[in-house]
Design a protein around this motif. Structure first.
Motif, PDB file in Angstrom:
ATOM      1  N   PRO A 193       0.802  -1.224   0.000  1.00  0.00           N
ATOM      2  CA  PRO A 193       0.000   0.000   0.000  1.00  0.00           C
ATOM      3  C   PRO A 193       0.838   1.280   0.000  1.00  0.00           C
ATOM      4  O   PRO A 193       0.523   2.235  -0.722  1.00  0.00           O
ATOM      5  N   GLU A 194       1.908   1.310   0.798  1.00  0.00           N
ATOM      6  CA  GLU A 194       2.766   2.493   0.829  1.00  0.00           C
ATOM      7  C   GLU A 194       3.501   2.660  -0.503  1.00  0.00           C
ATOM      8  O   GLU A 194       3.665   3.780  -1.005  1.00  0.00           O
ATOM      9  N   VAL A 231      -6.499   1.727  -3.960  1.00  0.00           N
ATOM     10  CA  VAL A 231      -5.154   1.225  -3.633  1.00  0.00           C
ATOM     11  C   VAL A 231      -5.254   0.042  -2.679  1.00  0.00           C
ATOM     12  O   VAL A 231      -4.590  -0.991  -2.865  1.00  0.00           O
ATOM     13  N   ASP A 232      -6.113   0.173  -1.661  1.00  0.00           N
ATOM     14  CA  ASP A 232      -6.262  -0.911  -0.692  1.00  0.00           C
ATOM     15  C   ASP A 232      -6.829  -2.172  -1.350  1.00  0.00           C
ATOM     16  O   ASP A 232      -6.385  -3.293  -1.055  1.00  0.00           O
ATOM     17  N   VAL A 233      -7.812  -2.002  -2.232  1.00  0.00           N
ATOM     18  CA  VAL A 233      -8.382  -3.149  -2.939  1.00  0.00           C
ATOM     19  C   VAL A 233      -7.334  -3.793  -3.839  1.00  0.00           C
ATOM     20  O   VAL A 233      -7.177  -5.027  -3.864  1.00  0.00           O
ATOM     21  N   TYR A 234      -6.595  -2.967  -4.598  1.00  0.00           N
ATOM     22  CA  TYR A 234      -5.555  -3.490  -5.493  1.00  0.00           C
ATOM     23  C   TYR A 234      -4.519  -4.301  -4.702  1.00  0.00           C
ATOM     24  O   TYR A 234      -4.130  -5.405  -5.120  1.00  0.00           O
ATOM     25  N   VAL A 285      -7.872 -13.983 -11.804  1.00  0.00           N
ATOM     26  CA  VAL A 285      -7.951 -12.900 -12.792  1.00  0.00           C
ATOM     27  C   VAL A 285      -9.369 -12.329 -12.846  1.00  0.00           C
ATOM     28  O   VAL A 285      -9.570 -11.107 -12.828  1.00  0.00           O
ATOM     29  N   LYS A 286     -10.358 -13.200 -12.893  1.00  0.00           N
ATOM     30  CA  LYS A 286     -11.756 -12.731 -12.937  1.00  0.00           C
ATOM     31  C   LYS A 286     -12.123 -11.985 -11.654  1.00  0.00           C
ATOM     32  O   LYS A 286     -12.880 -11.011 -11.684  1.00  0.00           O
ATOM     33  N   GLY A 287     -11.568 -12.423 -10.543  1.00  0.00           N
ATOM     34  CA  GLY A 287     -11.836 -11.754  -9.275  1.00  0.00           C
ATOM     35  C   GLY A 287     -11.273 -10.346  -9.234  1.00  0.00           C
ATOM     36  O   GLY A 287     -11.895  -9.437  -8.646  1.00  0.00           O
ATOM     37  N   VAL A 288     -10.104 -10.144  -9.832  1.00  0.00           N
ATOM     38  CA  VAL A 288      -9.530  -8.797  -9.906  1.00  0.00           C
ATOM     39  C   VAL A 288     -10.480  -7.870 -10.656  1.00  0.00           C
ATOM     40  O   VAL A 288     -10.798  -6.764 -10.197  1.00  0.00           O
ATOM     41  N   ARG A 289     -10.945  -8.315 -11.813  1.00  0.00           N
ATOM     42  CA  ARG A 289     -11.877  -7.498 -12.596  1.00  0.00           C
ATOM     43  C   ARG A 289     -13.110  -7.149 -11.772  1.00  0.00           C
ATOM     44  O   ARG A 289     -13.565  -5.999 -11.759  1.00  0.00           O
ATOM     45  N   ALA A 290     -13.671  -8.136 -11.114  1.00  0.00           N
ATOM     46  CA  ALA A 290     -14.907  -7.903 -10.362  1.00  0.00           C
ATOM     47  C   ALA A 290     -14.695  -6.906  -9.226  1.00  0.00           C
ATOM     48  O   ALA A 290     -15.527  -6.017  -9.006  1.00  0.00           O
ATOM     49  N   ASP A 291     -13.569  -7.013  -8.526  1.00  0.00           N
ATOM     50  CA  ASP A 291     -13.369  -6.196  -7.332  1.00  0.00           C
ATOM     51  C   ASP A 291     -13.020  -4.746  -7.654  1.00  0.00           C
ATOM     52  O   ASP A 291     -13.228  -3.857  -6.809  1.00  0.00           O
TER      53      ASP A 291
END
Length: 462
Positions: free
Chosen positions: A227-228, A334-337, A398-404
């Motif tokens: 995160p930082e 940023v936190d989600v990523y 990969v699909k979860g990244v798109r969704a979130d």
């Protein structure tokens, strides 16, 4: 194809006519010729025409049309969906056509349709010239450019299509045409993002830019500092000139010399700053990132063509990618990523990339069918692994990244970053208004949809 059938006779004639080679199932070299970058793709074309020149391409297209064979076109073979191949059809393989001719006086370059980024970059490097290319050296120039084209130099020089000066194309009826701003201008517009829908690109001409210096800062951190790192990177890019670019990436620590041995195989967060300039200025730009606790660093001036080879992913692995273009990079995202980075499948070659846009991308021409131009950031989950047993978990990630990240998505997408994700994503990649105009161009140049192994545009009368 039976030797005495119509198809067999036509195949024999094609073998005799082509300057390049023609391969069919059972021929030596056939299996190697049908192998593409993504090991999840296993298709068996009826014929592979390894064309050596434009005349070969014309002959191959007419052969395919005469036998009503579905036609796929292979340049670099990097399409994650395997669009360079088909089953029981014809593949027009351009890889023998890789000549690059640099015109330093006019700062332009003509690239044959089967050339890779390495062919292009190695040819322009001696002149201290370059143009926006892909992020690895093995990507095919043709598919990359015609699909829009973003890469390490895009904030400096714009998208690849912003640098497109002309395309030499063989259309579905076997005709050779040229598209420029003055000649067949509507086709030329369509080739700025419409991909391989309109014919076989046997050569492209691109604008070049001066690049006398190039430097990189690659810094590796423990993943819990992610995160930082991302917030600091956001500030670095936000205060840097457009000559600075790069990205943040979560990855499994690779067995490279600059990675400490105890971190090989461990989850890491990396920051990359690339700079179209010298090392001294780069150090100043990257100082906030260097000030964070980190495990490894490389800061160096080097030829751009050499850097392009540093991050090449090996062929023969299993691939599934996607992308979302973002409205911004607020702290909540940023936190989600970073949380998604922490869930990256380890140990695999999978990468969780975050690239900046802006600069010359955002200030470039607005009329082309590249609706993602205005997004300031893009997240690119890049699934890559070896064991088929990992298929389900890597694709799911990969699909979860798109969704979130959906709450921050602009809705647009760069089609070269994705596979077959449905008709809605093609609309997202080209724009609804653009798609109607593209369909009319498709109707004019390929009314029977001969060239359909792509992010396909259905022909519709204007």
């Amino acid at each position: 194809m039976a030797p005495h059938s119509k198809a067999g006779t036509a195949l024999a004639a094609l073998r005799a006519d082509l300057a390049g080679d023609v391969l069919a199932p059972g021929d030596p070299g056939y299996d190697e010729a049908r192998t593409v970058f993504n090991a999840m793709i296993d298709r068996r074309p009826a014929v592979i025409a390894q064309c050596a020149n434009e005349a070969d391409v014309i002959r191959a297209v007419r052969f395919g049309q005469d036998l009503d064979l579905r036609i796929a076109v292979r340049g670099g073979g990097h399409s994650v969906a395997g669009m360079a191949l088909n089953d029981s059809g014809l593949v027009i393989d351009l890889r023998r056509m890789h000549e690059v001719t640099v015109h330093p006086g006019s700062q332009s370059v003509r690239i044959a349709g089967g050339a890779t980024m390495s062919h292009l970059d190695r040819a322009t490097q001696p002149y201290d010239l370059a143009t926006t290319g892909g992020r690895v050296s093995t990507t095919g120039v043709g598919g990359f450019v015609l699909g829009g084209g973003n890469g390490w130099l895009d904030r400096s020089f714009g998208l690849a299509v912003d640098n497109l000066l002309g395309v030499e194309l063989v259309t579905a009826d076997g005709a050779a045409v040229r598209a420029t701003a003055q000649e067949n201008p509507e086709l030329f517009w369509a080739l700025h993002g419409g991909g391989g829908n309109f014919g076989v690109a046997t050569a492209l001409t691109l604008k070049l830019h001066e690049l006398p210096e190039f430097s990189i800062a690659m810094i590796m951190y423990r993943s819990d500092n992610g995160p930082e790192v991302v917030r600091t990177y956001r500030e670095v890019i936000g205060t840097s000139p457009q000559e600075a670019s790069g990205g943040v990436i979560y990855l499994t620590g690779p067995p490279e010399e600059f990675i400490p041995e105890h971190l090989v195989g461990e989850l890491l967060c990396g920051a990359l700053v690339v700079y179209a300039g010298g090392e001294e200025d780069l150090r100043k730009l990257a100082q906030p990132l260097l000030a964070l606790p980190h495990e490894a660093e490389i800061i160096a001036a080097l030829p751009y063509a050499d850097f392009q080879c540093m991050l090449d992913d090996p062929p023969g692995l299993r691939n599934y990618w996607s992308a979302e273009f973002l409205t911004g990079l607020p702290d909540a995202l940023v936190d989600v990523y970073c949380a998604l980075g922490d869930s990256l499948p380890v140990p695999t070659g999978t990468q969780h990339a975050l690239f900046p846009q802006g600069g010359a991308i955002a200030s470039g021409p607005t009329g082309f069918p590249v609706p993602y131009r205005d997004a300031p950031w893009v997240v690119h989950p890049f699934g890559i692994w070896e064991d088929p047993a990992d298929d389900e978990r890597c694709v799911r990630w990969v699909k979860g990244v798109r969704a979130d990240v959906q709450p921050w998505s602009t809705g647009a997408v760069y089609l070269n970053f994705i596979g077959n994700e449905g008709a809605d994503r093609i609309v997202a990649g080209l724009g609804a208004e653009n798609l109607r105009r593209l369909a009319a161009v498709k109707q004019e140049y390929d009314p029977d949809n001969v060239f359909r192994f792509n992010h396909n545009i259905a022909p519709v009368p204007s």
